[in-house]
Structure formats: C-alpha cells, structure tokens
Scaffold this motif. Structure first.
Motif, PDB file in Angstrom:
ATOM      1  N   ARG A  79     -21.030  17.830   6.931  1.00  0.00           N
ATOM      2  CA  ARG A  79     -19.832  17.942   6.090  1.00  0.00           C
ATOM      3  C   ARG A  79     -19.289  19.373   6.107  1.00  0.00           C
ATOM      4  NH1 ARG A  79     -17.683  14.654   2.107  1.00  0.00           N
ATOM      5  NH2 ARG A  79     -15.561  15.417   1.747  1.00  0.00           N
ATOM      6  N   THR A  82     -17.393  19.847   9.426  1.00  0.00           N
ATOM      7  CA  THR A  82     -16.077  19.199   9.413  1.00  0.00           C
ATOM      8  C   THR A  82     -15.120  19.903   8.463  1.00  0.00           C
ATOM      9  OG1 THR A  82     -16.946  17.638   7.764  1.00  0.00           O
ATOM     10  CG2 THR A  82     -16.980  16.952  10.072  1.00  0.00           C
ATOM     11  N   ASP A  83     -15.633  20.449   7.363  1.00  0.00           N
ATOM     12  CA  ASP A  83     -14.772  21.200   6.438  1.00  0.00           C
ATOM     13  C   ASP A  83     -14.232  22.463   7.100  1.00  0.00           C
ATOM     14  OD1 ASP A  83     -15.072  19.331   4.465  1.00  0.00           O
ATOM     15  OD2 ASP A  83     -16.709  20.398   3.452  1.00  0.00           O
ATOM     16  N   ARG A  86     -11.575  21.341   9.435  1.00  0.00           N
ATOM     17  CA  ARG A  86     -10.385  20.932   8.683  1.00  0.00           C
ATOM     18  C   ARG A  86      -9.587  22.149   8.218  1.00  0.00           C
ATOM     19  NH1 ARG A  86      -9.359  16.237   5.668  1.00  0.00           N
ATOM     20  NH2 ARG A  86     -11.541  15.599   5.938  1.00  0.00           N
ATOM     21  N   SER A 114     -18.427   6.857  10.105  1.00  0.00           N
ATOM     22  CA  SER A 114     -18.131   8.143   9.472  1.00  0.00           C
ATOM     23  C   SER A 114     -16.675   8.522   9.715  1.00  0.00           C
ATOM     24  CB  SER A 114     -19.064   9.229  10.041  1.00  0.00           C
ATOM     25  OG  SER A 114     -18.739  10.485   9.497  1.00  0.00           O
ATOM     26  N   ASP A 116     -15.435  11.384   8.716  1.00  0.00           N
ATOM     27  CA  ASP A 116     -15.342  12.832   8.933  1.00  0.00           C
ATOM     28  C   ASP A 116     -15.262  13.181  10.412  1.00  0.00           C
ATOM     29  OD1 ASP A 116     -15.451  13.267   6.217  1.00  0.00           O
ATOM     30  OD2 ASP A 116     -17.633  13.488   6.176  1.00  0.00           O
TER      31      ASP A 116
END
Length: 331
Positions: A79, A82-83, A86, A114, A116
C-alpha cells in the motif's frame, strides 16, 4: 589408397546429397517424435492447483504457517508503494479517474482482485518507456553499438522500444484476460447444466451458484471463483441485479453476458429459470461444436506450410538426389 572425394558438382553446402538427406530425415524424425509426445501427453489443468494444496496441507501439518503480522506488513508495504506511485502521478497531473477505473476493470477481468495494482499499471506505462526508451537511445546514439546502421533504422529501433515498452502492461493484461475468458468459456455448458439441475431441485439462485462453484471448482478454477464470488454478492448486496452485473464486468465473455441478461430478466419478470438456462446450454454446446468444426476445416490450410517446408524438400532430395548425382558424374 585414399578414398576419392566426390566431384564438386554433387556437393551442397559442403555436404553430399546423402548427408543432406540424412540431416533432413533426422529433423523429420525429431519433429515426429515431438508431435507424438504432445499428442499423447495431456496436461491436467488441476495438477498444479492440487500440488499447491497438498504442499499447503503439509505445511499446516508441520505447523509452518505464515504469521498474520508478516502478511499485514506485506500489505502495508504494498500500500505504501502504491501510495507513492499515486502521489507521483497526481503531482505530474497524469492520473485520471476514467483511466484508473478502466485499469481496475481490466485487472478484475484478468482475475486480479487488488485494485491498488491499477496504479502500478498506469505507473508502468509512464516509467517503462523512460527506462527502455532511454536505454535504447543511450546505446544507439551515445555508445553507438551499431555504427553501420542508418539514421532512419536507429530511429525506428528507438521508436519501437518506446512503443513496445508503453504497450507492455496492456499486452500482458490482455493475454491474462484472453486466457481467463477461454478457460471460463470451456466450463460454461457444464455450469449451465448444473444450474438447471439446481433450479429444478428447488435451490435458490445464490445457493445454486454456490453449489456449482463447489462442484466445478476443481475442473474449472476460474469459473468456480467467479461463481463463488457471485454467490457471496447475491447474499449481501441490496439488489441482486448488481451481483449479476458485476459478474458480467469481471468476465470479458459475450456468452456469460447472455447468461447474466437471462438471470436479470428472470429475477425481474419471474420467468422459469430452468427452461431458459437449458436453451442457453444447448446454444453454448452447439457453438463449441461449431468452433471445433471450424478448426478442423482450417487444418488443411495450416498444414500446407509445413508440408512445403519440411516434407516436400525431403522427398525431392531422396527421390531426385541419386539421379542428380549419377547425371552429374556422367556429364
């Protein structure tokens, strides 16, 4: 006395006609053995899955289980990655909601749950052309690995590296989607027959989907997963129509969309489910037979190229080779 070498006219690439015939016969023999091996060896689609389940069972018996903390740490790390992607894409103002939604739908159709990873797909479209395109430009224009190439050829190689690296994530997803849709298409007639039996036995729609998922889960794992997820959504979603529409979105298959439309109309108008599913099952079986007949009709045209390339030259060498050698010796 030393053996007399053959005359130069009977040599082909430094080999005599008998040597060429021997090489071609060896290649034909290897190809025939390989074809027989492929035809006699049938791969079990569930062998890998059963092996993984057996290994997992042995690990559980031995007490070797993955801890919840490690799994949670892995999810948190994914996560965070991916953050960061992003935030980078949003900072460059290249992340759009429609693009993200389309990537998530493709991931669902490929069997990847998923959402993400859609950020990783979009980030790959941005990063891969920079890496591979920049590497190709550095090798071609700075290092000069091919100095004899013209400017146009170098530019075409550079443009090809950019285009292939940009389309690589989409090509990979498209291949996954196609393979998954093909696997689901194979099990649709059997699944519809089981749905008909469950409907005639008096089971509800969600119970019928769950039963079919359990029965076909080993033979068709992809179809079993989709039906099991649909059964779960039917049990807790407020509108049953949403569960069927989600099934149509997750599987890129026109035949399944027809089943979903039939299920929605059955839920809306109260028409008999068993009779409609029986007609759909017959249509799917007829379609599968038509595709098999189409492949069989295409086989002669497909075999023309191997016949010309491998079989006819060998026959020409074996039949005309001795005659050509004797004629060249006499002349």
């Amino acid at each position: 006395m030393a053996p007399t070498p053959p005359p130069p006219s009977s040599m082909l690439f430094g080999m005599t006609a008998s040597d060429v015939a021997t090489v071609l016969a060896a290649m034909a023999t290897v190809a025939a053995i390989f074809a027989i091996y492929l035809a006699s060896t049938v791969r079990d689609p569930m062998a890998k899955r059963v092996k993984a389940l057996n290994e997992r069972r042995e690990q559980l018996k031995a007490g070797i289980t993955a801890s919840t903390t490690k799994r949670r740490a892995k999810l948190v790390h994914q996560r965070e990655s991916t953050d960061r992607m992003r935030s980078l894409l949003q900072g460059m103002k290249v992340l759009q909601d429609d693009q993200l939604k389309t990537a998530q739908e493709k991931l669902a159709q490929a069997g990847i749950r998923s959402k993400d990873l859609a950020i990783a797909i979009i980030f790959g479209r941005l990063a891969l052309p920079i890496v591979f395109g920049g590497g190709a430009a550095f090798l071609l224009y700075v290092v000069g690995i091919k100095p004899d190439w013209s400017d146009f050829k170098r530019f075409m190689v550079f443009a090809g590296a950019l285009l292939i690296s940009y389309k690589a994530p989409d090509i990979y997803l498209h291949n996954l989607i196609t393979k998954r849709a093909t696997a689901i298409r194979r099990g649709m007639p059997d699944a519809l027959d089981l749905l008909v039996i469950c409907a005639e036995a008096g089971l509800t729609v969600d119970a019928a989907f769950g039963r079919v998922a359990r029965e076909l889960g080993r033979a068709y794992p992809e179809l079993g997963d989709e039906f099991q997820l649909t059964a779960i959504e039917l049990s807790f979603l407020t509108e049953r129509r949403m569960a069927f529409e989600n099934l149509a979105k997750r599987v890129k298959l026109d035949a399944l969309r027809g089943v979903v439309t039939t299920m929605i109309q059955t839920e809306k108008y109260g028409t008999p489910l068993a009779s409609a599913l029986r007609v759909l099952s017959a249509e799917f079986r007829h379609e599968r037979m038509m595709k098999a007949e189409e492949k069989a009709a295409r086989l002669p045209a497909i075999m023309t190229v191997p016949l010309i390339l491998f079989i006819l030259p060998t026959l020409f060498v074996v039949i005309l080779g001795p005659a050509a050698c004797s004629i060249s010796e006499k002349l």
